[in-house]
Design an enzyme around this catalytic site. Structure first.
Site, PDB file in Angstrom:
ATOM      1  CB  THR A  15      -0.894   0.010   1.262  1.00 25.47           C
ATOM      2  OG1 THR A  15      -0.038  -0.250   2.387  1.00 25.47           O
ATOM      3  CG2 THR A  15      -1.975  -1.048   1.201  1.00 25.47           C
ATOM      4  NE  ARG A 104      19.733  -0.295  -1.414  1.00 24.78           N
ATOM      5  CZ  ARG A 104      19.170   0.858  -1.055  1.00 24.78           C
ATOM      6  NH1 ARG A 104      19.904   1.816  -0.521  1.00 24.78           N
ATOM      7  NH2 ARG A 104      17.891   1.050  -1.259  1.00 24.78           N
ATOM      8  CB  CYS A 134      15.465   5.943  -5.624  1.00 24.49           C
ATOM      9  SG  CYS A 134      15.440   6.850  -4.087  1.00 24.49           S
ATOM     10  CG  HIS A 247      15.110  11.010  -6.602  1.00 28.59           C
ATOM     11  ND1 HIS A 247      14.021  11.594  -6.001  1.00 28.59           N
ATOM     12  CD2 HIS A 247      15.440   9.941  -5.830  1.00 28.59           C
ATOM     13  CE1 HIS A 247      13.698  10.919  -4.909  1.00 28.59           C
ATOM     14  NE2 HIS A 247      14.543   9.906  -4.787  1.00 28.59           N
TER      15      HIS A 247
HETATM   16  P1  A2P Z   1       0.485   0.655   5.610  1.00 28.70           P
HETATM   17  O1  A2P Z   1       0.040   1.425   4.398  1.00 28.70           O
HETATM   18  O2  A2P Z   1      -0.544  -0.322   6.069  1.00 28.70           O
HETATM   19  O3  A2P Z   1       1.025   1.529   6.706  1.00 28.70           O
HETATM   20  P2  A2P Z   1       5.526   4.309   2.248  1.00 28.70           P
HETATM   21  O4  A2P Z   1       6.962   4.074   1.863  1.00 28.70           O
HETATM   22  O5  A2P Z   1       4.739   4.953   1.158  1.00 28.70           O
HETATM   23  O6  A2P Z   1       5.443   5.041   3.552  1.00 28.70           O
HETATM   24  O7  A2P Z   1       4.883   2.859   2.473  1.00 28.70           O
HETATM   25  C1  A2P Z   1       5.349   1.958   3.442  1.00 28.70           C
HETATM   26  C2  A2P Z   1       4.694   0.606   3.249  1.00 28.70           C
HETATM   27  O8  A2P Z   1       5.156  -0.268   4.279  1.00 28.70           O
HETATM   28  C3  A2P Z   1       3.171   0.628   3.370  1.00 28.70           C
HETATM   29  O9  A2P Z   1       2.610  -0.361   2.545  1.00 28.70           O
HETATM   30  C4  A2P Z   1       2.968   0.277   4.839  1.00 28.70           C
HETATM   31  O10 A2P Z   1       1.714  -0.293   5.124  1.00 28.70           O
HETATM   32  C5  A2P Z   1       4.044  -0.784   5.012  1.00 28.70           C
HETATM   33  N1  A2P Z   1       4.391  -0.937   6.415  1.00 28.70           N
HETATM   34  C6  A2P Z   1       4.893  -0.011   7.254  1.00 28.70           C
HETATM   35  N2  A2P Z   1       5.057  -0.522   8.487  1.00 28.70           N
HETATM   36  C7  A2P Z   1       4.625  -1.804   8.442  1.00 28.70           C
HETATM   37  C8  A2P Z   1       4.519  -2.883   9.390  1.00 28.70           C
HETATM   38  N3  A2P Z   1       4.915  -2.722  10.646  1.00 28.70           N
HETATM   39  N4  A2P Z   1       4.031  -4.071   8.963  1.00 28.70           N
HETATM   40  C9  A2P Z   1       3.665  -4.233   7.669  1.00 28.70           C
HETATM   41  N5  A2P Z   1       3.734  -3.267   6.736  1.00 28.70           N
HETATM   42  C10 A2P Z   1       4.207  -2.074   7.108  1.00 28.70           C
END
Ligand code: A2P
Length: 338
Positions: A15, A104, A134, A247
Site C-alpha cells: 500500500t 546492499r 533510488c 529525482h
Molecule cells: P500501511 O500502508 O498499512 O502503513 P511508504 O513508503 O509509502 O510510507 O509505504 C510503506 C509501506 O510499508 C506501506 O505499505 C505500509 O503499510 C508498510 N508498512 C509499514 N510498516 C509496516 C509494518 N509494521 N508491517 C507491515 N507493513 C508495514
C-alpha cells in the site's frame, strides 16, 4: 530459478508509494502472475487492490504469515521489516528482491541494475537480491557507458530528490504544507525536520561524525559495488526538494581519456534504458515533469567541463518510484525467470 508458466509474487509494503507502483508495473509489463499476495500493516488489512484484471486482498504482515508457494517477495516497507523477513524468506526458498539498504553492501548479496550488471545475479546464495538506492540506479546507468568508453576517474554528484523517496506520508506533507501556506496558515513539519514546501533540505538520512549524510555514503559505496570499481573516487551532496516525484542529479565526471560531448551523447544513447534528452537550443533538458511516470533515465545538459582535463557535466532525471525502485525490482524478477 525453476522455469514456470506463471509465478506467485508477494509484495510487502503493497500500500506504500513503491508498492502501488509495483502493482502497476506488473500489470503494464504483463508479468506472468499466477497469484499475488499483498502485505501491509494492520491498518490496511482487508483493503483490496487491482492488478491484471483481478482484485487482491491486503493481508496484515505478521511473523505467522505463511509464504508457502511464493516465488518472489518484493519488499519495500521499512528497514526493520527487510531485516526480519528478508533472511527468513530467503532461507525458505523465496527469492527476495529488497528495496532497503539492509543487505546492499553484503558481499553475498547482488546489488542489481539489470542493464548494468545482470551478470551479478548468477551468485545469490542467500536468495536475496538488493536494489540500489533510488539515486544510485540512474547514476550508474549514466556512468556505465562513459566508464566503458573512457574510464571514469572521479564523480561529483549533487542530487535534488523528490519527497516520494520518503514515502506517501512525505508526499502528503508537501501537499498539506503548500495548501497551508497558500491560505496563510501555519505549517506543521512531521516527516522532515523542517518545512519542505517552498524550501529545500541539504539533509537526507542521518549525519555521520564527519558530517556526511547516510544517503551520500550509500551513493558512493553502491556505485563502486555495481560498477565493480572500488577505486573510483566519488563524492555526493544529497538535497531534498519540494518536488513530488522524480529525482534529479547534477553529475560532474572526470575521465581517464578524452571523450567529446557528442561521443558521450552517442554512448549514452546506445545504453538500454537511457534517453538522451538534450537540445538546449530548443530549451530541451530533462525535468521531473518529463520523466514522471516514465521508465527511462533522462540525460541532458551534456557538456564539457573546461576546469579539468577530460571533464564532463551531465544532468540526469529519473522517476524514483519506477526505475529507482519498483521497475528495477520487477525487471530483476524478469531477469531471474528468463
Ligand atoms: P500501511 O500502508 O498499512 O502503513 P511508504 O513508503 O509509502 O510510507 O509505504 C510503506 C509501506 O510499508 C506501506 O505499505 C505500509 O503499510 C508498510 N508498512 C509499514 N510498516 C509496516 C509494518 N509494521 N508491517 C507491515 N507493513 C508495514
Amino acid at each position: 530459478m525453476k522455469k514456470k508458466s506463471a509465478y506467485c509474487v508477494a509484495i510487502i509494503g503493497a500500500t506504500g508509494a513503491v508498492g502501488k507502483e509495483s502493482l502497476e508495473i506488473l500489470e503494464e509489463r504483463k508479468f506472468p502472475l499466477e497469484s499475488l499476495r499483498l502485505f501491509a500493516s494492520k491498518r490496511s488489512a482487508g483493503e483490496t487492490m487491482a492488478c491484471q484484471g483481478r482484485e487482491w486482498k491486503v493481508e496484515e504482515l505478521t511473523p505467522q504469515s505463511s509464504f508457502t508457494g511464493v516465488d518472489f517477495a518484493l519488499i519495500s516497507a521499512t528497514d526493520e521489516i527487510s531485516r526480519e523477513y528478508g533472511l527468513k524468506l530467503g532461507a525458505a526458498g523465496v527469492v527476495v528482491i529488497d528495496d532497503s539498504a539492509v543487505f546492499r553492501m553484503d558481499a553475498d548479496v547482488p546489488l542489481l541494475v539489470p542493464e548494468v550488471n545482470a551478470h551479478a545475479a548468477k551468485q545469490m546464495p542467500r536468495n536475496i537480491v538488493a536494489i540500489p538506492n533510488c539515486t544510485t540506479t540512474p547514476l550508474v546507468m549514466a556512468l556505465k557507458p562513459l566508464h566503458d568508453a573512457a574510464g571514469v576517474k572521479r564523480v561529483v554528484v549533487t542530487t535534488f530528490q523528490s519527497v516520494s523517496g520518503t514515502g506517501s506520508a512525505a508526499m502528503d506533507e508537501l501537499v498539506e504544507q503548500t495548501k497551508a501556506l497558500m491560505s496563510f496558515r501555519d505549517v506543521e513539519a512531521k516527516v522532515y525536520p523542517h518545512q519542505i514546501a517552498f524550501n529545500l533540505l541539504p539533509h537526507i538520512g542521518s549525519f555521520s561524525r564527519d558530517g556526511e549524510c547516510s544517503e551520500e555514503v550509500k551513493i558512493v559505496l553502491e556505485t563502486q559495488k555495481i560498477l565493480e570499481a572500488p577505486a573510483m573516487r566519488i563524492t555526493a551532496t544529497t538535497v531534498r526538494v519540494p518536488v513530488l516525484r522524480c529525482h534529479s542529479e547534477a553529475v560532474n565526471v572526470e575521465l581517464e581519456r578524452p571523450l567529446k560531448p557528442n561521443d558521450a551523447r552517442a554512448a549514452l544513447a546506445a545504453m538500454p534504458g537511457v534517453l538522451v534528452y538534450d537540445d538546449p537550443s530548443k530549451k530541451l533538458y530533462p525535468m521531473p515533469l518529463d520523466a514522471s511516470g516514465k521508465d527511462d533515465i533522462y540525460v541532458g545538459r551534456i557538456r564539457e567541463d573546461f576546469s579539468v582535463t577530460n571533464g564532463l557535466n551531465l544532468w540526469v532525471v529519473s522517476d524514483n518510484l519506477r526505475k529507482g525502485a519498483a521497475l528495477n525490482a520487477v525487471q530483476i524478477a524478469e531477469l531471474l525467470i528468463r
